[in-house]
Design a protein around this motif. Structure first.
Motif, PDB file in Angstrom:
ATOM      1  N   LEU A 245      45.966  30.540  50.471  1.00  0.00           N
ATOM      2  CA  LEU A 245      45.093  30.585  51.630  1.00  0.00           C
ATOM      3  C   LEU A 245      43.882  31.442  51.295  1.00  0.00           C
ATOM      4  O   LEU A 245      44.035  32.597  50.865  1.00  0.00           O
ATOM      5  N   TYR A 246      42.688  30.882  51.470  1.00  0.00           N
ATOM      6  CA  TYR A 246      41.504  31.695  51.198  1.00  0.00           C
ATOM      7  C   TYR A 246      40.319  31.255  52.062  1.00  0.00           C
ATOM      8  O   TYR A 246      40.213  30.109  52.474  1.00  0.00           O
ATOM      9  N   ASN A 247      39.474  32.226  52.361  1.00  0.00           N
ATOM     10  CA  ASN A 247      38.233  32.000  53.105  1.00  0.00           C
ATOM     11  C   ASN A 247      38.450  31.300  54.444  1.00  0.00           C
ATOM     12  O   ASN A 247      37.633  30.485  54.883  1.00  0.00           O
ATOM     13  N   ASN A 248      39.560  31.626  55.111  1.00  0.00           N
ATOM     14  CA  ASN A 248      39.787  31.116  56.458  1.00  0.00           C
ATOM     15  C   ASN A 248      39.320  32.147  57.483  1.00  0.00           C
ATOM     16  O   ASN A 248      39.264  33.352  57.201  1.00  0.00           O
ATOM     17  N   TYR A 249      38.985  31.664  58.687  1.00  0.00           N
ATOM     18  CA  TYR A 249      38.534  32.518  59.782  1.00  0.00           C
ATOM     19  C   TYR A 249      39.488  32.328  60.948  1.00  0.00           C
ATOM     20  O   TYR A 249      39.597  31.239  61.500  1.00  0.00           O
ATOM     21  N   LEU A 250      40.207  33.392  61.303  1.00  0.00           N
ATOM     22  CA  LEU A 250      41.141  33.361  62.426  1.00  0.00           C
ATOM     23  C   LEU A 250      40.600  34.266  63.516  1.00  0.00           C
ATOM     24  O   LEU A 250      40.431  35.480  63.298  1.00  0.00           O
ATOM     25  N   GLU A 251      40.314  33.685  64.695  1.00  0.00           N
ATOM     26  CA  GLU A 251      39.785  34.496  65.790  1.00  0.00           C
ATOM     27  C   GLU A 251      40.563  34.255  67.072  1.00  0.00           C
ATOM     28  O   GLU A 251      40.910  33.123  67.414  1.00  0.00           O
ATOM     29  N   VAL A 273      49.526  33.552  48.515  1.00  0.00           N
ATOM     30  CA  VAL A 273      48.365  34.334  48.088  1.00  0.00           C
ATOM     31  C   VAL A 273      47.288  34.151  49.156  1.00  0.00           C
ATOM     32  O   VAL A 273      46.908  33.023  49.485  1.00  0.00           O
ATOM     33  N   LEU A 274      46.808  35.262  49.695  1.00  0.00           N
ATOM     34  CA  LEU A 274      45.886  35.268  50.821  1.00  0.00           C
ATOM     35  C   LEU A 274      44.625  36.039  50.410  1.00  0.00           C
ATOM     36  O   LEU A 274      44.681  37.241  50.186  1.00  0.00           O
ATOM     37  N   GLU A 275      43.494  35.327  50.328  1.00  0.00           N
ATOM     38  CA  GLU A 275      42.286  35.923  49.762  1.00  0.00           C
ATOM     39  C   GLU A 275      41.065  35.718  50.669  1.00  0.00           C
ATOM     40  O   GLU A 275      40.840  34.635  51.208  1.00  0.00           O
ATOM     41  N   ASN A 276      40.264  36.778  50.780  1.00  0.00           N
ATOM     42  CA  ASN A 276      38.914  36.737  51.348  1.00  0.00           C
ATOM     43  C   ASN A 276      38.839  35.978  52.666  1.00  0.00           C
ATOM     44  O   ASN A 276      37.904  35.220  52.916  1.00  0.00           O
ATOM     45  N   SER A 277      39.831  36.169  53.522  1.00  0.00           N
ATOM     46  CA  SER A 277      39.813  35.605  54.860  1.00  0.00           C
ATOM     47  C   SER A 277      39.368  36.669  55.862  1.00  0.00           C
ATOM     48  O   SER A 277      39.361  37.871  55.571  1.00  0.00           O
ATOM     49  N   TYR A 278      38.999  36.202  57.068  1.00  0.00           N
ATOM     50  CA  TYR A 278      38.463  37.095  58.100  1.00  0.00           C
ATOM     51  C   TYR A 278      39.306  36.922  59.359  1.00  0.00           C
ATOM     52  O   TYR A 278      39.444  35.815  59.880  1.00  0.00           O
ATOM     53  N   PHE A 279      39.864  38.038  59.847  1.00  0.00           N
ATOM     54  CA  PHE A 279      40.715  38.028  61.029  1.00  0.00           C
ATOM     55  C   PHE A 279      40.010  38.807  62.138  1.00  0.00           C
ATOM     56  O   PHE A 279      39.706  39.998  61.972  1.00  0.00           O
ATOM     57  N   GLN A 280      39.735  38.129  63.253  1.00  0.00           N
ATOM     58  CA  GLN A 280      38.991  38.731  64.347  1.00  0.00           C
ATOM     59  C   GLN A 280      39.865  38.785  65.600  1.00  0.00           C
ATOM     60  O   GLN A 280      40.228  37.742  66.163  1.00  0.00           O
ATOM     61  N   ALA A 292      60.222  36.837  51.514  1.00  0.00           N
ATOM     62  CA  ALA A 292      58.996  36.170  51.067  1.00  0.00           C
ATOM     63  C   ALA A 292      58.139  37.111  50.228  1.00  0.00           C
ATOM     64  O   ALA A 292      58.279  38.343  50.293  1.00  0.00           O
ATOM     65  N   ALA A 293      57.255  36.523  49.431  1.00  0.00           N
ATOM     66  CA  ALA A 293      56.264  37.287  48.663  1.00  0.00           C
ATOM     67  C   ALA A 293      54.885  36.945  49.202  1.00  0.00           C
ATOM     68  O   ALA A 293      54.549  35.767  49.368  1.00  0.00           O
ATOM     69  N   LEU A 294      54.089  37.965  49.484  1.00  0.00           N
ATOM     70  CA  LEU A 294      52.758  37.754  50.035  1.00  0.00           C
ATOM     71  C   LEU A 294      51.794  38.736  49.393  1.00  0.00           C
ATOM     72  O   LEU A 294      51.961  39.950  49.526  1.00  0.00           O
ATOM     73  N   VAL A 295      50.815  38.208  48.685  1.00  0.00           N
ATOM     74  CA  VAL A 295      49.808  39.035  48.006  1.00  0.00           C
ATOM     75  C   VAL A 295      48.489  38.883  48.745  1.00  0.00           C
ATOM     76  O   VAL A 295      48.011  37.763  48.969  1.00  0.00           O
ATOM     77  N   GLN A 296      47.902  40.005  49.153  1.00  0.00           N
ATOM     78  CA  GLN A 296      46.603  39.992  49.835  1.00  0.00           C
ATOM     79  C   GLN A 296      45.516  40.526  48.919  1.00  0.00           C
ATOM     80  O   GLN A 296      45.723  41.501  48.195  1.00  0.00           O
ATOM     81  N   ARG A 297      44.322  39.898  48.994  1.00  0.00           N
ATOM     82  CA  ARG A 297      43.155  40.395  48.266  1.00  0.00           C
ATOM     83  C   ARG A 297      41.895  40.130  49.087  1.00  0.00           C
ATOM     84  O   ARG A 297      41.639  38.998  49.493  1.00  0.00           O
ATOM     85  N   GLY A 298      41.118  41.170  49.344  1.00  0.00           N
ATOM     86  CA  GLY A 298      39.760  41.010  49.843  1.00  0.00           C
ATOM     87  C   GLY A 298      39.606  40.539  51.264  1.00  0.00           C
ATOM     88  O   GLY A 298      38.543  40.055  51.649  1.00  0.00           O
ATOM     89  N   ASN A 299      40.635  40.663  52.109  1.00  0.00           N
ATOM     90  CA  ASN A 299      40.543  40.186  53.487  1.00  0.00           C
ATOM     91  C   ASN A 299      39.867  41.227  54.378  1.00  0.00           C
ATOM     92  O   ASN A 299      39.877  42.425  54.091  1.00  0.00           O
ATOM     93  N   SER A 319      45.775  29.433  37.719  1.00  0.00           N
ATOM     94  CA  SER A 319      46.547  28.749  36.686  1.00  0.00           C
ATOM     95  C   SER A 319      46.857  27.310  37.083  1.00  0.00           C
ATOM     96  O   SER A 319      47.371  26.543  36.259  1.00  0.00           O
ATOM     97  N   TYR A 320      46.515  26.928  38.315  1.00  0.00           N
ATOM     98  CA  TYR A 320      46.730  25.555  38.781  1.00  0.00           C
ATOM     99  C   TYR A 320      45.422  24.784  38.958  1.00  0.00           C
ATOM    100  O   TYR A 320      45.373  23.576  38.755  1.00  0.00           O
ATOM    101  N   TYR A 321      44.363  25.479  39.365  1.00  0.00           N
ATOM    102  CA  TYR A 321      43.079  24.818  39.563  1.00  0.00           C
ATOM    103  C   TYR A 321      41.988  25.883  39.652  1.00  0.00           C
ATOM    104  O   TYR A 321      42.264  27.069  39.882  1.00  0.00           O
ATOM    105  N   SER A 322      40.762  25.460  39.473  1.00  0.00           N
ATOM    106  CA  SER A 322      39.624  26.366  39.596  1.00  0.00           C
ATOM    107  C   SER A 322      39.142  26.405  41.040  1.00  0.00           C
ATOM    108  O   SER A 322      39.216  25.399  41.752  1.00  0.00           O
ATOM    109  N   TYR A 323      38.639  27.535  41.462  1.00  0.00           N
ATOM    110  CA  TYR A 323      38.060  27.643  42.797  1.00  0.00           C
ATOM    111  C   TYR A 323      37.115  28.840  42.817  1.00  0.00           C
ATOM    112  O   TYR A 323      37.160  29.710  41.946  1.00  0.00           O
ATOM    113  N   THR A 324      36.234  28.874  43.819  1.00  0.00           N
ATOM    114  CA  THR A 324      35.269  29.946  43.956  1.00  0.00           C
ATOM    115  C   THR A 324      35.410  30.563  45.335  1.00  0.00           C
ATOM    116  O   THR A 324      35.413  29.851  46.350  1.00  0.00           O
ATOM    117  N   LEU A 325      35.531  31.859  45.392  1.00  0.00           N
ATOM    118  CA  LEU A 325      35.673  32.564  46.661  1.00  0.00           C
ATOM    119  C   LEU A 325      34.316  32.901  47.256  1.00  0.00           C
ATOM    120  O   LEU A 325      33.409  33.356  46.552  1.00  0.00           O
TER     121      LEU A 325
END
Length: 682
Positions: A245-251, A273-280, A292-299, A319-325
């Motif tokens: 999960l990345y770059n999602n906006y939850l408000e 893996v949860l990256e660069n999302s915004y929680f409002q 469960a295992a949950l890794v957070q980065r940059g939220n 390791s599965y695909y390329s992406y840009t945050l």
């Protein structure tokens, strides 16, 4: 390259080269044909990213119905007719379709694109169902809404916008999903290889649930989605092998009747893996079960309260695909402007209807090749010759099944060329020749040399090859008197070369990955492919990734086993070879092959050859001391390393077997090799 012992490369997890190619699937191929009436629209050839782009279960990425006819529908009867058909279709919904009865879910068949025409495509009072085995489906640019029956926590009406039970390779993109009786999206019963991107999900209770299984096999990517006033399941992910999960906006919008219960939830044995999302304003924005295992980065968390949890070891999405945050701080504005249906998707118009012809998206041109005369050309080279010099857009050379004994060269002034086999298997279309380095040229001007021996030579940027075999069948045993047995199947000397779903086979010096000149960058990305050879058969100075592929080691012409896998000749300031998530195998003796050796071409001491082999499966053919010197140059003075390999040929760290640290490995991933280039099938 001087004659020596073999060199092989590694490939996709636990794969084997056999007659059936069952791991990738014989029908596993990318398609590039476009339908005439939408050919000028960029959306017509869009393919999924994330886990939906991963080749698996016999499906090569997710491209929907683009190989079929395009139909425009305005009635429920027509929508159901084409969505449930056996053949592929691109179905353009141009208007509002009311489901009858309310709650009806159309049972979508495989190989479909269902897309709204601009912002006009609305499905009201029901949605879509994708059952077990349904695959390669795109649901895009639609508004699906209003099956709500008046009960907020409705236990009686399982009316979903999109429900999937045991499907795979699904892309849900740029939709507006809202106000349904049950889920906006339910991904259930081992549904996998799903990407959910750029959707707006709003005004709902049980929004996006994933699971309903005891198996831990599903892989999903969820990025750039706007969750607005959704109480729960945003999403909840139960027993998911890989949830990225990345770059999602939850408000949670202030002042409304809807209050958030929780946001992202990793349940059961999920790895998230949860990256660069915004929680409002969300309550319990991130939570996890103890299992469960949950890794957070940059939220970013603004005005949130309650549980915000992480812990455990998850996985590396790169390791599965390329992406840009995108930056987390930019996500709210980005999604408010870009999520949901777009006026430029599902229409024949370009983004600006007043654009001049020169600014409109160029259509891909398709040239057909067939040995039996049923195509425009009877040889691949004839089709290449027909590509205009300095062509500005993609030209697809579609090659029908057959064996094409010829030399093919794509010159540097013909970029954007795709050569694609149209058979059900990559074995059906074969380009083959038998020149070797020592083969005399017909005009008497000398011999071909190693580079000149290539069956297929690519000198043009932005080249792609897929679903075919490129072979050099030079017979070493019958030509022992010939000096120079190097026989290249494929030579690349260009940037942005994408090799997808191919077989490249020879004996010595099979795959030459080069650059146009020493000072130029030459990036190559090879995926879901096979490389087969026995002597220095992956070599050159390119910046190259071999990802999710099989490298099969062959015995020498005399039945002996010995070889090296890579011979990089990398410049000091460049990346060399990265072998990632790949399996090395073959019917050769144990401990007979090296992973590689440094090729200082021409004795150039300024070079700094590099090979990294990581997250791969190595057979017992690999030596316990897997690197060795070459032509007086020590491998220890250059860049050779491993990281988290497995299999009988893997080994622990030692002075003769360097292993990357986790920190070093973080800087040696696919995205680090490819930079600003994201290979996309076209």
């Amino acid at each position: 390259m001087t004659a020596g012992v073999p060199l092989a490369v590694v490939a996709a997890a636990a794969l084997a080269y056999g007659n059936g190619f069952g791991v990738f699937g014989e029908g596993s191929q990318a398609h590039a044909d476009t339908v005439a009436d939408v050919a000028t629209a960029a959306w017509a050839t869009d393919v999924a990213d994330g886990f939906a782009s991963v080749n698996a279960l016999g499906q090569n990425g997710t491209y929907g119905g683009r190989d079929g006819k395009t139909v425009t529908v305005k009635t429920l009867a027509d929508l159901e007719k084409y969505a449930t058909a056996a053949e592929p279709y691109v179905i353009v919904v141009a208007g509002t379709i009311n489901m009858n009865p309310v709650g009806k879910e159309i049972k979508v068949a495989s190989d479909k694109t269902i897309v709204g025409s601009g912002t006009s495509g609305h499905i009201v009072g029901g949605g879509f169902f994708l059952g077990s085995g349904v695959h390669n489906v795109i649901i895009r640019n639609l508004t699906i809404r209003d099956s709500y029956q008046g009960t907020w926590n409705d236990k009686d009406h399982d009316f979903d916008a999109i429900q999937m039970d045991g499907a795979h390779h699904v892309w849900i993109d740029h939709n507006n999903l809202r106000h349904m009786a049950d889920g906006l999206i339910d991904s259930r019963k081992d549904t996998t290889y799903v990407t959910v991107s750029w959707n707006k999900l709003s005004n709902n209770n049980k929004t996006f649930g994933i699971g309903w299984t005891e198996n831990v096999t599903a892989d999903l990517t969820i990025h750039h989605n706007w969750f607005s006033d959704t109480e729960q399941r945003n999403p909840s992910a139960d027993n998911i092998a890989h949830a990225h999960l990345y770059n999602n906006y939850l408000e949670d919008v202030a002042g409304t009747d809807i209050a958030s219960s929780y946001g992202n939830y990793a349940r059961g044995a999920t790895k998230m893996v949860l990256e660069n999302s915004y929680f409002q304003g969300m309550k319990n924005p991130v939570q996890k079960d103890s299992t469960a295992a949950l890794v957070q980065r940059g939220n970013v968390f603004s005005g949130t309260s309650g549980r915000n949890e992480s812990g455990g070891t998850a996985f590396d999405p790169k390791s599965y695909y390329s992406y840009t945050l995108d930056k987390a701080a930019d996500v709210p504005a980005l999604l408010k402007a870009g999520a949901g249906p777009r006026s430029t998707i599902g229409t024949t118009a370009t983004a600006a209807t007043t654009a001049t012809a020169s600014t409109k998206a160029a259509a891909a041109t398709t040239l057909t090749v067939a040995k039996d005369g049923s195509g425009q050309y009877s040889s691949v080279q004839a089709a290449v010759n027909a590509v205009p010099a300095n062509n500005p857009s993609r030209v697809v050379i579609s090659v029908k099944p057959g064996t094409y004994r010829e030399l093919v060269k794509v010159p540097s002034n013909k970029p954007h060329v795709t050569i694609q086999g149209t058979g059900s298997s990559r074995k059906d279309t074969v380009i083959v020749y038998n020149n070797a380095a020592g083969t005399p040229k017909p005009d008497g001007s000398g011999t071909y040399g190693t580079g000149g021996s290539a069956t297929v030579a690519v000198e043009a940027d932005d080249f792609q090859a897929r679903n075919l075999t490129i072979l050099n069948d030079f017979d070493e045993k019958a030509n022992q008197s010939l000096s120079g047995h190097q026989a290249v199947a494929l030579r690349t000397a260009a940037d942005k070369v994408f090799l997808d779903g191919v077989i490249v086979e020879g004996d010595q010096d099979t795959l030459l990955l080069d650059t146009a000149s020493k000072d130029k960058l030459g990036r190559v990305y090879m995926s879901n492919s096979y490389v087969i050879g026995n002597v220095d058969f992956v070599f050159g100075r390119a910046t190259a990734v071999i990802d999710k592929s099989v490298i099969t080691l062959k015995k020498r012409w005399d039945g002996t086993s010995a070889g090296y896998i890579t011979a990089p000749s990398t410049a000091a300031n460049r990346k060399g070879f990265l072998i990632n998530r790949t399996t090395v195998n073959g019917d050769v003796s144990a401990s007979s092959f090296y992973l590689g050796r440094p090729w200082h071409a021409g004795g150039d001491a300024t070079l700094d050859p590099q090979t990294t082999v990581r997250n791969s499966t190595l057979s017992s053919a690999i030596k316990s001391t897997p690197w060795t010197d070459m032509s007086g140059f020590s491998w220890k003075d250059d860049r050779f390393a491993e990281y988290k390999n497995t299999g009988a040929g893997a080994g622990s760290a030692s002075s003769n077997r360097p292993q990357l640290t986790d920190a070093q490995a973080a800087d040696q991933e696919v995205a680090d090799w490819l930079g600003d280039w994201t290979p996309t099938a076209s």
